[in-house]
Design an enzyme around this catalytic site. Structure first.
Site, PDB file in Angstrom:
ATOM      1  N   ASP A   1      44.071  -6.876 -16.869  1.00 43.13           N
ATOM      2  CA  ASP A   1      43.979  -7.464 -18.213  1.00 43.13           C
ATOM      3  C   ASP A   1      42.755  -6.935 -18.973  1.00 43.13           C
ATOM      4  O   ASP A   1      42.414  -7.439 -20.035  1.00 43.13           O
ATOM      5  CB  ASP A   1      43.942  -8.999 -18.126  1.00 43.13           C
ATOM      6  CG  ASP A   1      42.734  -9.520 -17.344  1.00 43.13           C
ATOM      7  OD1 ASP A   1      41.925  -8.689 -16.859  1.00 43.13           O
ATOM      8  OD2 ASP A   1      42.594 -10.755 -17.219  1.00 43.13           O
TER       9      ASP A   1
ATOM     10  N   GLU B   1      36.973 -12.251 -18.846  1.00 39.62           N
ATOM     11  CA  GLU B   1      38.401 -12.235 -19.122  1.00 39.62           C
ATOM     12  C   GLU B   1      38.655 -12.101 -20.631  1.00 39.62           C
ATOM     13  O   GLU B   1      37.762 -12.386 -21.437  1.00 39.62           O
ATOM     14  CB  GLU B   1      39.031 -13.544 -18.618  1.00 39.62           C
ATOM     15  CG  GLU B   1      38.917 -13.768 -17.109  1.00 39.62           C
ATOM     16  CD  GLU B   1      39.911 -12.941 -16.294  1.00 39.62           C
ATOM     17  OE1 GLU B   1      40.366 -11.871 -16.759  1.00 39.62           O
ATOM     18  OE2 GLU B   1      40.225 -13.368 -15.171  1.00 39.62           O
TER      19      GLU B   1
ATOM     20  N   ASP C   1      29.506 -10.550  -9.855  1.00 43.71           N
ATOM     21  CA  ASP C   1      30.162 -11.849  -9.932  1.00 43.71           C
ATOM     22  C   ASP C   1      30.369 -12.489  -8.561  1.00 43.71           C
ATOM     23  O   ASP C   1      30.160 -11.851  -7.525  1.00 43.71           O
ATOM     24  CB  ASP C   1      31.508 -11.726 -10.678  1.00 43.71           C
ATOM     25  CG  ASP C   1      32.284 -10.467 -10.285  1.00 43.71           C
ATOM     26  OD1 ASP C   1      32.013  -9.913  -9.207  1.00 43.71           O
ATOM     27  OD2 ASP C   1      33.160 -10.050 -11.049  1.00 43.71           O
TER      28      ASP C   1
ATOM     29  N   HIS D   1      39.618  -6.961 -17.806  1.00 43.14           N
ATOM     30  CA  HIS D   1      38.331  -7.602 -17.519  1.00 43.14           C
ATOM     31  C   HIS D   1      37.372  -6.648 -16.813  1.00 43.14           C
ATOM     32  O   HIS D   1      37.782  -5.768 -16.056  1.00 43.14           O
ATOM     33  CB  HIS D   1      38.500  -8.927 -16.751  1.00 43.14           C
ATOM     34  CG  HIS D   1      38.957  -8.804 -15.328  1.00 43.14           C
ATOM     35  ND1 HIS D   1      40.025  -9.502 -14.827  1.00 43.14           N
ATOM     36  CD2 HIS D   1      38.480  -8.088 -14.277  1.00 43.14           C
ATOM     37  CE1 HIS D   1      40.175  -9.216 -13.538  1.00 43.14           C
ATOM     38  NE2 HIS D   1      39.252  -8.361 -13.190  1.00 43.14           N
TER      39      HIS D   1
HETATM   40  C1  F6R Z   1      34.714  -7.336  -8.968  1.00 43.81           C
HETATM   41  C2  F6R Z   1      34.965  -7.371 -10.390  1.00 43.81           C
HETATM   42  C3  F6R Z   1      36.309  -7.165 -10.972  1.00 43.81           C
HETATM   43  C4  F6R Z   1      37.106  -6.038 -10.322  1.00 43.81           C
HETATM   44  C5  F6R Z   1      38.488  -5.931 -10.964  1.00 43.81           C
HETATM   45  C6  F6R Z   1      39.311  -4.841 -10.332  1.00 43.81           C
HETATM   46  O1  F6R Z   1      33.338  -7.558  -8.686  1.00 43.81           O
HETATM   47  O2  F6R Z   1      34.052  -7.607 -11.101  1.00 43.81           O
HETATM   48  O3  F6R Z   1      36.163  -6.910 -12.346  1.00 43.81           O
HETATM   49  O4  F6R Z   1      36.396  -4.840 -10.491  1.00 43.81           O
HETATM   50  O5  F6R Z   1      39.141  -7.156 -10.824  1.00 43.81           O
HETATM   51  O6  F6R Z   1      39.588  -5.198  -9.024  1.00 43.81           O
HETATM   52  P1  F6R Z   1      40.305  -4.187  -8.027  1.00 43.81           P
HETATM   53  O7  F6R Z   1      39.342  -3.078  -7.806  1.00 43.81           O
HETATM   54  O8  F6R Z   1      40.547  -4.979  -6.786  1.00 43.81           O
HETATM   55  O9  F6R Z   1      41.551  -3.729  -8.716  1.00 43.81           O
END
Ligand code: F6R
Length: 236
Positions: free
Chosen positions: A136, A143, A67, A138
């Site tokens: 959440d 989301e 992403d 994701h």
């Molecule tokens: C990042 C991504 C997100 C993160 C998620 C967890 O490329 O796709 O899904 O993996 O937001 O983020 P952290 O590791 O910062 O808790």
């Protein structure tokens, strides 16, 4: 789904890097799906060490990232392109031309999504997809929603995601409100999936994702339908 609990973030990072390294050793020209955020930073550090030690080479590897924020160019220090260069690509022998991140500055994000999916298809799909998980549920920036979305697509970020990611920006207002994310199609078509999560705060959503109903309200729950998922969790 294989669930591995370890005692520390260091152990998690080492184990995850060992799994990715095994993939690269077994198929040097593999396609790695990569993630950003805080969870994989230690994994990338360990991979860099492995390249420095001569244990693995990224010379023939292709990468596709999950992403990117909308509106941030690769030179913005909070863009995911910048993150990947800074945390991995600049320190290993990967050919930058073979590293792909969705373009969050594309004029037509829907078209960018189509092109990104075509690229993944043309590469023969993803051999190993690394994932983190949001509080959440994701994965990528898929989301909680009314339905699972297949293709790479633009998304509006949840207030909880903006809140969680504010730690990387000067203020919450600076966090982009939207992103472009690989959808469930390329993620679920990956041959193997490796999800890393650390911190007590993630345990509840991990349990819901792995044991609860499969629902787009908990996006990561779709992983229950994948035949080869490894989750590495550490409480710290
Ligand atoms: C990042 C991504 C997100 C993160 C998620 C967890 O490329 O796709 O899904 O993996 O937001 O983020 P952290 O590791 O910062 O808790």
């Amino acid at each position: 789904m294989k669930f591995i609990t370890v005692n520390s973030y260091e152990e998690l990072s080492k184990k995850a890097a060992d799994i990715i390294a095994a993939q690269v050793i077994l198929k040097p020209n593999c396609v790695l799906g990569l993630a950003t955020g805080s969870s994989p930073v230690g994994t990338y550090k360990n991979l860099i060490k492995k390249v420095e030690n001569g244990e693995i080479s990224f010379k023939d590897v292709t990468s596709v990232n999950l992403d990117e924020y909308v509106g941030l160019s690769g030179s913005h220090d909070q863009s995911y392109r910048y993150f990947m260069n800074d945390n991995l690509f600049d320190h290993v022998d990967i050919d930058k031309a073979k590293t792909h991140v969705p373009n969050g500055c594309a004029a037509d994000l829907v078209k960018e999504g189509e092109e990104y999916d075509n690229l993944v298809k043309a590469l023969g799909g993803i051999d190993l997809q690394l994932l983190g998980i949001g509080l959440d549920g994701h994965i990528g920036f898929n989301e909680p929603d009314d339905c699972f979305t297949g293709p790479t697509h633009p998304v509006t970020l949840d207030p909880s995601t903006i809140e969680a990611n504010a730690r990387f920006f000067a203020s919450k207002d600076d966090v982009p409100k939207s992103a472009i994310t690989m959808g469930m199609m390329s993620i679920m078509q990956a041959k193997r999936i490796l999800l890393v999560a650390n911190g007590k705060a993630k345990l509840d959503i991990l349990k819901k994702s792995m044991e609860g109903p499969i629902t787009p309200e908990v996006p990561a729950s779709i992983l229950q339908l994948h035949p080869d998922v490894t989750v590495i969790y550490s409480e710290n």
